[in-house]
Design a protein around this motif. Structure first.
Motif, mmCIF file in Angstrom:
data_model
loop_
_atom_site.group_PDB
_atom_site.id
_atom_site.type_symbol
_atom_site.label_atom_id
_atom_site.label_comp_id
_atom_site.label_asym_id
_atom_site.label_seq_id
_atom_site.Cartn_x
_atom_site.Cartn_y
_atom_site.Cartn_z
ATOM 1 N N LYS A 37 -28.340 36.604 0.800
ATOM 2 C CA LYS A 37 -28.396 35.165 0.709
ATOM 3 C C LYS A 37 -29.498 34.457 2.412
ATOM 4 C CE LYS A 37 -25.950 31.357 2.082
ATOM 5 N NZ LYS A 37 -24.647 30.700 2.064
ATOM 6 N N GLU A 38 -28.499 35.051 3.248
ATOM 7 C CA GLU A 38 -28.687 34.662 4.707
ATOM 8 C C GLU A 38 -30.744 35.688 5.326
ATOM 9 O OE1 GLU A 38 -26.214 37.164 7.146
ATOM 10 O OE2 GLU A 38 -24.398 35.824 6.409
ATOM 11 N N ALA A 39 -31.240 36.565 4.423
ATOM 12 C CA ALA A 39 -33.107 36.932 4.482
ATOM 13 C C ALA A 39 -33.988 35.872 3.405
ATOM 14 C CB ALA A 39 -32.897 38.024 4.026
ATOM 15 N N VAL A 44 -29.548 33.639 -5.088
ATOM 16 C CA VAL A 44 -28.642 34.567 -4.785
ATOM 17 C C VAL A 44 -27.550 33.644 -4.363
ATOM 18 C CG1 VAL A 44 -29.508 36.386 -4.908
ATOM 19 C CG2 VAL A 44 -28.792 34.970 -2.464
ATOM 20 N N VAL A 45 -27.536 31.806 -4.319
ATOM 21 C CA VAL A 45 -27.020 30.612 -3.649
ATOM 22 C C VAL A 45 -25.262 31.023 -4.422
ATOM 23 C CG1 VAL A 45 -26.546 28.699 -2.772
ATOM 24 C CG2 VAL A 45 -28.951 30.033 -2.115
ATOM 25 N N TYR A 46 -25.854 30.543 -5.391
ATOM 26 C CA TYR A 46 -24.447 30.178 -6.896
ATOM 27 C C TYR A 46 -24.347 31.464 -6.535
ATOM 28 C CZ TYR A 46 -27.114 31.892 -10.656
ATOM 29 O OH TYR A 46 -28.378 32.173 -11.251
ATOM 30 N N TYR A 47 -24.486 33.327 -6.804
ATOM 31 C CA TYR A 47 -23.683 34.298 -6.223
ATOM 32 C C TYR A 47 -23.062 34.602 -5.418
ATOM 33 C CZ TYR A 47 -27.570 35.651 -9.441
ATOM 34 O OH TYR A 47 -28.457 36.715 -10.264
ATOM 35 N N CYS A 48 -23.069 33.451 -4.386
ATOM 36 C CA CYS A 48 -21.782 33.688 -2.978
ATOM 37 C C CYS A 48 -21.171 33.206 -3.250
ATOM 38 C CB CYS A 48 -22.960 33.555 -1.848
ATOM 39 S SG CYS A 48 -24.391 34.581 -1.361
ATOM 40 N N ILE A 49 -21.250 31.407 -3.728
ATOM 41 C CA ILE A 49 -20.669 31.239 -4.091
ATOM 42 C C ILE A 49 -19.405 31.312 -5.382
ATOM 43 C CG2 ILE A 49 -20.321 28.741 -5.332
ATOM 44 C CD1 ILE A 49 -22.328 28.098 -3.877
ATOM 45 N N PHE A 50 -19.764 31.978 -6.204
ATOM 46 C CA PHE A 50 -18.953 32.825 -7.354
ATOM 47 C C PHE A 50 -18.127 33.577 -6.858
ATOM 48 C CE2 PHE A 50 -17.602 34.823 -10.898
ATOM 49 C CZ PHE A 50 -17.029 33.801 -11.576
ATOM 50 N N ALA A 56 -11.531 34.921 -2.729
ATOM 51 C CA ALA A 56 -10.199 34.074 -2.346
ATOM 52 C C ALA A 56 -8.848 34.738 -3.548
ATOM 53 C CB ALA A 56 -10.636 32.666 -2.254
ATOM 54 N N ALA A 57 -9.483 34.242 -5.037
ATOM 55 C CA ALA A 57 -9.252 34.363 -5.818
ATOM 56 C C ALA A 57 -8.069 35.752 -5.519
ATOM 57 C CB ALA A 57 -9.155 34.380 -6.722
ATOM 58 N N LYS A 70 -15.433 25.238 -8.917
ATOM 59 C CA LYS A 70 -15.696 24.622 -9.037
ATOM 60 C C LYS A 70 -17.091 23.882 -8.625
ATOM 61 C CE LYS A 70 -11.579 22.316 -9.984
ATOM 62 N NZ LYS A 70 -10.414 21.547 -9.270
ATOM 63 N N GLU A 71 -17.490 24.673 -7.571
ATOM 64 C CA GLU A 71 -19.280 24.148 -6.730
ATOM 65 C C GLU A 71 -19.660 25.148 -7.488
ATOM 66 O OE1 GLU A 71 -20.472 25.111 -2.188
ATOM 67 O OE2 GLU A 71 -18.187 25.132 -2.796
ATOM 68 N N ALA A 72 -19.106 26.481 -7.741
ATOM 69 C CA ALA A 72 -20.218 26.717 -8.420
ATOM 70 C C ALA A 72 -19.996 26.939 -9.505
ATOM 71 C CB ALA A 72 -19.694 29.001 -8.663
ATOM 72 N N ILE A 73 -20.000 26.533 -10.533
ATOM 73 C CA ILE A 73 -19.900 25.913 -12.038
ATOM 74 C C ILE A 73 -20.533 24.385 -11.634
ATOM 75 C CG2 ILE A 73 -18.718 24.562 -13.801
ATOM 76 C CD1 ILE A 73 -16.291 26.564 -12.975
ATOM 77 N N GLN A 74 -20.409 23.824 -10.859
ATOM 78 C CA GLN A 74 -21.168 21.853 -10.972
ATOM 79 C C GLN A 74 -22.886 22.883 -10.452
ATOM 80 O OE1 GLN A 74 -20.149 19.865 -7.923
ATOM 81 N NE2 GLN A 74 -20.229 18.324 -8.785
#
Length: 137
Positions: A37-39, A44-50, A56-57, A70-74
């Motif tokens: 993502k940084e590259a 892969v942005v939503y991969y990172c979020i998920f 975190a879980a 919720k952000e990843a789903i949206q």
């Protein structure tokens, strides 16, 4: 994409078994995907979020995990990625049911997963989830 799905499976295994080896491998893959993502790889942005939600879980940061899920789903729903919208709803539902004992929200998200899988044409997966859906109720 295969790398992402491997990380998802490893996070599930880490939460269910509490084994360190799964957590270590999942975090290693998560770190690699963040580097992509940084590259500047946009897909892969939503991969990172998920994966941030899963991490975190795993750390017991439930409010943080909820926000990321919720952000990843949206993100994927708005982008039209039906397969990932289905998967993310299914995985978040499982987390809420197993870790948070939130049956109402888990049931709603399971229904959303079924709807997305159906829209995507994954009828076998829909049948499987419908048979399993009684575990939530």
């Amino acid at each position: 994409m295969e790398t992402f799905h491997r990380a998802v499976c490893l996070y599930v295994a880490a939460r269910r078994t509490k084994k360190r080896k799964y957590k270590q491998h999942a975090r290693k893959i998560r770190k690699q995907i963040h580097k992509w993502k940084e590259a500047g790889i946009p897909n892969v942005v939503y991969y990172c979020i998920f994966l941030d939600a899963d991490d975190a879980a795993l750390r017991g940061k439930h409010d943080e995990a909820d926000g990321y899920y919720k952000e990843a789903i949206q993100f994927v729903a708005r982008s039209g990625y039906l397969h990932h919208a289905a998967l993310f709803n299914e995985m978040y539902s499982d987390y809420l049911f197993r870790e948070r004992n939130d049956k109402d929200e888990a049931n709603y998200l399971r229904e959303e997963a079924i709807r997305y899988y159906e829209d995507w044409g994954a009828h076998g997966k829909v049948d499987k989830l419908l048979k399993e859906s009684s575990f939530i109720q």
